[in-house]
Scaffold this active site. Structure first.
Site, PDB file in Angstrom:
ATOM      1  N   ASN A  99       0.834  -1.203   0.000  1.00  0.00           N
ATOM      2  CA  ASN A  99       0.000   0.000   0.000  1.00  0.00           C
ATOM      3  C   ASN A  99       0.876   1.263   0.000  1.00  0.00           C
ATOM      4  O   ASN A  99       2.043   1.200  -0.383  1.00  0.00           O
ATOM      5  CB  ASN A  99      -0.982  -0.018   1.175  1.00  0.00           C
ATOM      6  N   ARG A 100       0.344   2.379   0.439  1.00  0.00           N
ATOM      7  CA  ARG A 100       1.003   3.670   0.178  1.00  0.00           C
ATOM      8  C   ARG A 100       1.733   4.252   1.371  1.00  0.00           C
ATOM      9  O   ARG A 100       1.293   4.079   2.516  1.00  0.00           O
ATOM     10  CB  ARG A 100      -0.054   4.679  -0.310  1.00  0.00           C
ATOM     11  N   HIS A 125       3.467  -0.048  -2.675  1.00  0.00           N
ATOM     12  CA  HIS A 125       3.811  -1.468  -2.741  1.00  0.00           C
ATOM     13  C   HIS A 125       5.317  -1.762  -2.776  1.00  0.00           C
ATOM     14  O   HIS A 125       5.773  -2.637  -3.530  1.00  0.00           O
ATOM     15  CB  HIS A 125       3.140  -2.125  -3.945  1.00  0.00           C
ATOM     16  N   HIS A 201      -1.305 -10.151  -3.024  1.00  0.00           N
ATOM     17  CA  HIS A 201      -2.098  -9.292  -3.901  1.00  0.00           C
ATOM     18  C   HIS A 201      -2.851 -10.096  -4.965  1.00  0.00           C
ATOM     19  O   HIS A 201      -2.953  -9.674  -6.121  1.00  0.00           O
ATOM     20  CB  HIS A 201      -1.184  -8.247  -4.540  1.00  0.00           C
ATOM     21  N   TYR A 203      -5.696 -11.477  -7.296  1.00  0.00           N
ATOM     22  CA  TYR A 203      -6.932 -10.943  -7.877  1.00  0.00           C
ATOM     23  C   TYR A 203      -7.881 -12.117  -8.068  1.00  0.00           C
ATOM     24  O   TYR A 203      -7.609 -13.012  -8.861  1.00  0.00           O
ATOM     25  CB  TYR A 203      -6.658 -10.336  -9.251  1.00  0.00           C
ATOM     26  N   ASP A 271     -11.407   0.929  -3.252  1.00  0.00           N
ATOM     27  CA  ASP A 271      -9.956   0.852  -3.055  1.00  0.00           C
ATOM     28  C   ASP A 271      -9.702   1.447  -1.677  1.00  0.00           C
ATOM     29  O   ASP A 271      -9.115   2.512  -1.533  1.00  0.00           O
ATOM     30  CB  ASP A 271      -9.237   1.659  -4.159  1.00  0.00           C
ATOM     31  N   GLN A 310      -7.460  -4.232   2.683  1.00  0.00           N
ATOM     32  CA  GLN A 310      -7.700  -3.319   1.566  1.00  0.00           C
ATOM     33  C   GLN A 310      -8.595  -4.051   0.575  1.00  0.00           C
ATOM     34  O   GLN A 310      -8.241  -5.127   0.078  1.00  0.00           O
ATOM     35  CB  GLN A 310      -6.364  -2.932   0.895  1.00  0.00           C
ATOM     36  N   GLU A 337      -6.738  -7.563   0.423  1.00  0.00           N
ATOM     37  CA  GLU A 337      -5.353  -7.585   0.907  1.00  0.00           C
ATOM     38  C   GLU A 337      -5.323  -7.337   2.412  1.00  0.00           C
ATOM     39  O   GLU A 337      -5.498  -6.219   2.859  1.00  0.00           O
ATOM     40  CB  GLU A 337      -4.546  -6.506   0.185  1.00  0.00           C
TER      41      GLU A 337
END
Ligand code: GLA
Length: 378
Positions: A99-100, A125, A201, A203, A271, A310, A337
């Site tokens: 993440n950020r 990430h 991560h 999907y 998100d 997340q 996540e």
């Protein structure tokens, strides 16, 4: 009699061998490193494939209500796909900090650190070239009486991607013999204080990777609260109730039901980091999420020791071609996540992500596949 025993022991060892994680070559990275792919199978129909580049989940096959197996995660058939521009962290281990991190900056013990800005104006990430999703890990397959798995190890040198400390990281994927589950365990140690926040991560599309949309999936999140963000998806520091907003997934809801009503962030859909309700003391893992796909009957329950999750609704998927030439359309998969909250290293009120020398980072998440009650083939 002796001959019978011999034959029997041959049979037993053959079936034990069939259960061992199988290794195949998955090709080479651009800089010539061989990448290995391991297949984990069990007796109840789950097949998972994991590769050494990025300690990545490449395939997860699980049966539907009629017993038909399908690969339910996005990815590629070779390393080149994973190294291409089209790869948006498919299935990988994300870190050192997922993440950020706001403006790619943080301070620890009076020292300032600057990281790559790869999600303008923030760090995302773990960085650009040597983030944990891009390096090749060392694999050690193992088998015990409960099932089998693969342990991936990687030592990230001091200063890699701008982070302090030499970090020894371990990620393992374990598949029990008798249940359609994958237990992902993360461990790390360091020789200098450093932030760590690892996740996977993957999907998911429970209708099968390449299915058109995930908006028809039903989701439940064990979260009464979330962390609202600014326009660049950095948390404001507040922790706010989901009640009365399109983020209320405390009861099962269709992902598509309210997605267009999201107005409070620049995210082009879901998100958001959800704050998981406290874990009951008698449980090892907390219930985090339930994902359900009506047509196939497939369900995925996610349990974790992490405080947050997340939920990302595949808003940046752009129709790239993946496995078997399948198309990965906008919102055709969902990431769930499990992790500490974004930008925790700069947010003193959030649970800490700083690992100290002498301490061990240890966490785990369980992906539990099933079939919805009443969803039989008949
Ligand atoms: C995370 C982020 C998203 C996006 C994806 C990768 O889930 O929260 O904003 O960056 O990774 O595309």
């Amino acid at each position: 009699m002796i001959r019978m025993c011999f034959l029997l022991s041959l049979l037993v060892s053959a079936s034990a061998m069939a259960d061992e994680p199988m290794m195949t070559d998955f090709g080479k990275t651009k800089d010539g490193k061989a990448v290995e792919l391991y297949t984990l199978k069990n007796d109840t129909g789950l097949v998972a494939k994991v590769m050494t580049r990025g300690a990545t989940l490449v395939q997860i096959h699980v049966p539907d209500k009629d017993g038909k197996s399908e690969d339910v995660i996005l990815g590629w058939d070779d390393v080149a796909g994973y190294e291409s521009e089209d790869n948006q962290y498919f299935g990988c281990t994300t870190g050192r900090v997922c993440n950020r991190i706001a403006n790619g900056k943080f301070s620890l013990n009076g020292k300032d650190y600057s990281l790559a800005i790869n999600d303008d104006p923030n760090h995302l990430h773990g960085g650009v070239e040597r983030s944990l999703d891009k390096v090749v890990w060392k694999a050690r397959p193992y088998t015990n009486d409960r099932g089998h798995g693969v342990r991936f190890n990687y030592t990230s040198p001091d200063g890699e991607e701008g982070y302090p400390g030499t970090v020894k990281a371990l990620v393992s994927f374990f598949v029990p013999k008798d249940a359609n589950r994958i237990l992902i365990t993360y461990k790390a140690t360091t020789d200098a204080a450093t932030p760590i926040n690892l996740t996977n991560h993957a999907y998911f599309n429970l209708g099968g990777a390449g299915s058109e949309t995930v908006l028809d999936h039903v989701l439940q999140l064990n979260a009464d609260k979330y962390t609202p963000t600014d326009d660049t998806l950095i948390p404001t520091g507040k922790i706010v109730d989901v009640a009365g907003t399109p983020l209320d997934f405390t009861k099962q809801k269709r992902i598509g039901a309210r997605i267009e009503k999201l107005t409070d962030t620049a995210a082009l859909g879901y998100d958001h980091n959800f704050v998981l309700n406290p874990k009951p003391d008698d449980k090892e893992h907390n219930f985090a999420a339930l994902l359900r796909h009506k047509e196939s009957g497939r369900t995925l329950r996610i349990l974790t020791k992490e405080p947050g999750i997340q939920f990302y609704s595949g808003n940046f998927l752009k129709g790239q071609k993946g496995k078997d030439g399948k198309t990965y359309a906008h919102r055709s998969a969902v990431c769930l996540e499990t992790q500490h909250y974004p930008d925790s290293v700069n947010q003193k009120a959030f649970p800490s992500t700083v690992l100290q020398p002498g301490d061990e980072y240890k966490t785990s998440t369980l992906l539990q596949f099933g079939i919805a009650k009443g969803a039989t083939g008949n």
